[in-house]
Write a protein that holds these residues in place. Structure first.
Motif, PDB file in Angstrom:
ATOM      1  N   ILE A  62      24.877  28.768  43.649  1.00 22.67           N
ATOM      2  CA  ILE A  62      26.284  28.736  43.287  1.00 22.67           C
ATOM      3  C   ILE A  62      26.861  30.150  43.285  1.00 22.67           C
ATOM      4  N   TYR A  63      28.103  30.268  43.678  1.00 22.54           N
ATOM      5  CA  TYR A  63      28.832  31.529  43.843  1.00 22.54           C
ATOM      6  C   TYR A  63      28.286  32.371  45.004  1.00 22.54           C
ATOM      7  N   GLY A  64      27.409  31.800  45.822  1.00 24.37           N
ATOM      8  CA  GLY A  64      26.859  32.528  46.954  1.00 24.37           C
ATOM      9  C   GLY A  64      27.610  32.235  48.237  1.00 24.37           C
ATOM     10  N   ASP A  65      27.095  32.790  49.337  1.00 25.89           N
ATOM     11  CA  ASP A  65      27.652  32.537  50.660  1.00 25.89           C
ATOM     12  C   ASP A  65      26.546  32.683  51.693  1.00 25.89           C
ATOM     13  N   GLU A  66      26.929  32.762  52.962  1.00 26.10           N
ATOM     14  CA  GLU A  66      25.933  32.782  54.039  1.00 26.10           C
ATOM     15  C   GLU A  66      25.074  34.050  54.034  1.00 26.10           C
ATOM     16  N   PRO A 108      41.415  27.403  46.640  1.00 26.14           N
ATOM     17  CA  PRO A 108      40.132  28.111  46.666  1.00 26.14           C
ATOM     18  C   PRO A 108      39.713  28.685  45.328  1.00 26.14           C
ATOM     19  N   SER A 109      40.644  28.785  44.380  1.00 28.37           N
ATOM     20  CA  SER A 109      40.290  29.338  43.070  1.00 28.37           C
ATOM     21  C   SER A 109      39.340  28.432  42.293  1.00 28.37           C
ATOM     22  N   ILE A 110      39.177  27.154  42.749  1.00 28.12           N
ATOM     23  CA  ILE A 110      38.250  26.272  42.028  1.00 28.12           C
ATOM     24  C   ILE A 110      36.821  26.787  42.111  1.00 28.12           C
ATOM     25  N   THR A 111      36.524  27.593  43.138  1.00 31.24           N
ATOM     26  CA  THR A 111      35.155  28.082  43.301  1.00 31.24           C
ATOM     27  C   THR A 111      34.838  29.230  42.355  1.00 31.24           C
ATOM     28  N   LYS A 112      35.814  29.682  41.599  1.00 31.88           N
ATOM     29  CA  LYS A 112      35.578  30.763  40.641  1.00 31.88           C
ATOM     30  C   LYS A 112      35.214  30.226  39.262  1.00 31.88           C
ATOM     31  N   ASN A 113      35.341  28.913  39.075  1.00 29.59           N
ATOM     32  CA  ASN A 113      35.103  28.304  37.771  1.00 29.59           C
ATOM     33  C   ASN A 113      33.906  27.361  37.810  1.00 29.59           C
ATOM     34  N   PHE A 114      33.251  27.249  36.673  1.00 32.88           N
ATOM     35  CA  PHE A 114      32.152  26.295  36.544  1.00 32.88           C
ATOM     36  C   PHE A 114      32.761  24.969  36.114  1.00 32.88           C
ATOM     37  N   SER A 115      33.165  24.178  37.117  1.00 36.73           N
ATOM     38  CA  SER A 115      33.874  22.936  36.844  1.00 36.73           C
ATOM     39  C   SER A 115      33.314  21.834  37.734  1.00 36.73           C
TER      40      SER A 115
END
Length: 276
Positions: A62-66, A108-115
């Protein structure tokens, strides 16, 4: 699977720099996000279009990328190539995608929260992988296809996603692993995230006479302060469901690279018929 020799935790020089490994950053079109997305492809030394290579899809947390799984401590660039050089693993292509494939119009801001909204993005990655990423890789590279030549693994949320995909589509993936897999594979323990398998008993191969993974591996650190006992619970559920698998506990490892690299080493050393 019974032939696997588990190495834990002393990996010797397995993560020493492997000469000749190359990383290619690629862009592909996603019919899910309606745009171009990036992924990394790790090619073995002396990659040649004259050969066909099996493929490992390796997923980030989570919070990672390629780019996340390229960190040196993870072992992605060195461990598989060094094992192959010692004839302890097959040469392979490793694909590092970005699991966060947002539908058009999603904030895209949803990816900044633990939801729940954020975490469900990982549930939907199966569609991005099957419909866009795998066809792209099979078109662009000299790939051996079929479940005998295709593996999926991941760390943390990527490990949880890999187990979900591998057990949902065992017809496509013959090898499955979760390194410190995160919450939400099965129900219980976290109100925010119901299980992608509705019941514990659903976490199993539905048609074992046709498609059972050649190898399933789950590993975790004994000092993991993030996913805590979730990997152990998945191990226990698989045992209860009579699903053959490898279970590894890495003494003293937290939710970090030291846990990932042991899982990766042992998984790669079982792949694509190397134990036959």
């Amino acid at each position: 699977m019974s032939k696997a020799k588990i190495v834990n935790p002393n990996l010797g020089h397995a993560n020493d720099k492997a000469e000749g490994v190359t990383v290619e950053k690629k862009s592909y079109y996603s019919n899910i996000t309606k745009g171009y997305r990036k992924l990394n492809v790790v090619l073995p030394p002396n990659y040649s279009t004259e050969k066909k290579y099996p493929v490992l899809y390796l997923l980030h947390g989570i919070y990672g990328d390629e780019d996340s799984m390229l960190n040196n401590g993870m072992g992605t660039l060195n461990v598989p190539a060094n094992l192959a050089k010692e004839n302890k693993a097959k040469e392979m292509i490793i694909v590092l995608p970005n699991e966060v494939a947002l539908l058009p119009g999603t904030d895209p801001s949803i990816t900044k929260n633990f939801s729940l909204e954020h975490l469900k993005v990982y549930d939907n990655f199966i569609n991005e992988l099957l419909n866009n990423i795998m066809p792209f890789i099979e078109y662009e590279y000299s790939v051996a296809t079929g479940r005998d030549n295709t593996a999926i693994a991941g760390f943390s949320m990527g490990g949880r996603t890999a187990l979900y995909i591998g057990y949902t589509r065992p017809d496509l993936f013959g090898y499955v692993a979760g390194f410190s897999p995160a919450w939400g594979l099965t129900p219980g323990g976290m109100d925010i995230l119901p299980g992608v398998f509705p019941r514990d008993e659903d976490f199993k191969i539905q048609n074992p006479s046709e498609y059972t993974p050649y190898v399933t591996l789950i590993s975790t650190g004994t000092a993991d302060g993030v996913v805590e006992d979730y990997p152990a619970s998945y191990h226990e559920i698989l045992e209860k469901n009579q699903q053959n698998h490898i279970w590894i506990e890495i003494e003293g490892a937290d939710h970090d690279e030291s846990a990932v690299i042991v899982g990766l080493y042992n998984f790669v050393a079982t792949l694509f018929g190397i134990l036959n």
